[in-house]
Scaffold this active site. Structure first.
Site, PDB file in Angstrom:
ATOM      1  CG  ASP A   9      -1.851  -1.106   1.199  1.00 17.45           C
ATOM      2  OD1 ASP A   9      -1.912  -2.098   0.271  1.00 17.45           O
ATOM      3  OD2 ASP A   9      -2.887  -1.069   2.076  1.00 17.45           O
ATOM      4  CE  LYS A 113      -3.978  -3.938   1.093  1.00 16.10           C
ATOM      5  NZ  LYS A 113      -4.917  -2.931   1.966  1.00 16.10           N
ATOM      6  CB  CYS A 155      -2.247  -2.520   5.213  1.00 14.48           C
ATOM      7  SG  CYS A 155      -3.862  -1.855   5.162  1.00 14.48           S
TER       8      CYS A 155
END
Length: 200
Positions: A9, A113, A155
Site C-alpha cells: 500500500d 484489495k 496493512c
C-alpha cells in the site's frame, strides 16, 4: 531459499499530503526504490532486488459510491481511525495510485484489495486475473517473503501475519515501513516478532 518482496500500500493517499497520509511515507517510498535499484548499502544491499524471485505490490482499491462495507465513515460522522476511516484510495483517483517514487517496472504482481469491503491484508486481495497472493507465491515456489510498506500497524501487520499463516518465512524490513501511530506501530512489531516474523 526462494524469496519475494511484498510492497504494501505505498499509495499517494497513505503518504504525506494524502487523505490518510502517514509521516515517513515518502521516505518509505524512496527507500523501497533504492532497495529495488540494488544501490542501497548495508542491510538493504543483502536484501537487494537481485535476491528477489518476485516483487509484488498491493493497493487499496475502494469503491467511490459506497462505504465499502463500513470501512468509510458514514457521511456526517467522524471516523474513529480504528475501524472507520475517511474516504481514501478510491478507484480512478490520484490517491489510489502508487507513489511516484516506486519503480513500477520492477513490480511483477499487482494486488488490489478492499473493493467494496474492509481489507487490510494483501492476502485478502486479488490480481487482475482473479488469483490471490498466496496462490501466486505458491506457483512461483516462494518460500520466504520480505515485507515493506504502509502502515506498520494496519496493512503491513495484517499482511505479515497472513504470510506467516501461509507457511512463509517472513522478514519485515523495519526501516522501510511507516505507521499511523508510534504506540500501535511498536505493538504491531512486538506482535509480529512473537508470531515468528524476523524484524530486520
Amino acid at each position: 531459499m526462494t524469496r519475494a518482496l511484498l510492497i504494501v500500500d505505498v499509495q499517494n493517499d497513505f503518504t504525506e499530503g494524502g487523505a490518510l497520509g502517514v509521516a515517513g511515507g515518502n521516505a518509505v517510498a524512496a527507500g523501497i526504490a533504492e532497495l529495488l535499484s540494488g544501490e542501497a548499502g548495508g542491510s538493504r544491499q543483502s536484501a537487494g532486488s537481485h535476491d528477489y524471485a518476485l516483487v509484488a505490490a498491493s493497493r487499496d482499491w475502494h469503491e467511490g459510491d459506497s462505504d465499502n462495507g463500513g470501512h468509510f465513515a458514514a457521511p456526517g460522522t467522524a471516523p474513529d481511525f480504528v475501524t472507520t476511516w475517511p474516504a481514501h484510495c478510491v478507484q480512478g483517483t490520484s490517491g489510489a495510485e502508487y507513489h511516484v517514487a516506486l519503480p513500477l517496472d520492477r513490480i511483477d504482481v499487482h494486488v488490489r484489495k478492499g473493493t467494496g469491503e474492509p481489507a487490510y491484508s494483501a492476502f485478502d486481495g486479488s490480481t487482475h486475473d482473479g488469483r490471490d497472493l498466496a496462490a501466486v507465491l505458491a506457483e512461483r515456489g516462494i518460500e520466504a517473503l520480505d515485507v515493506v510498506g504502509i502502515a506498520t500497524d494496519y496493512c503491513v501487520r495484517a499482511s505479515a501475519l497472513d504470510a506467516v499463516q501461509a507457511g512463509l518465512r517472513v522478514r519485515l524490513l523495519s526501516d522501510l515501513v511507516a505507521g499511523v501511530a508510534p504506540e500501535s506501530s511498536a505493538a504491531a512489531l512486538r506482535e509480529l516478532a512473537t508470531a515468528g516474523v524476523e524484524i530486520c
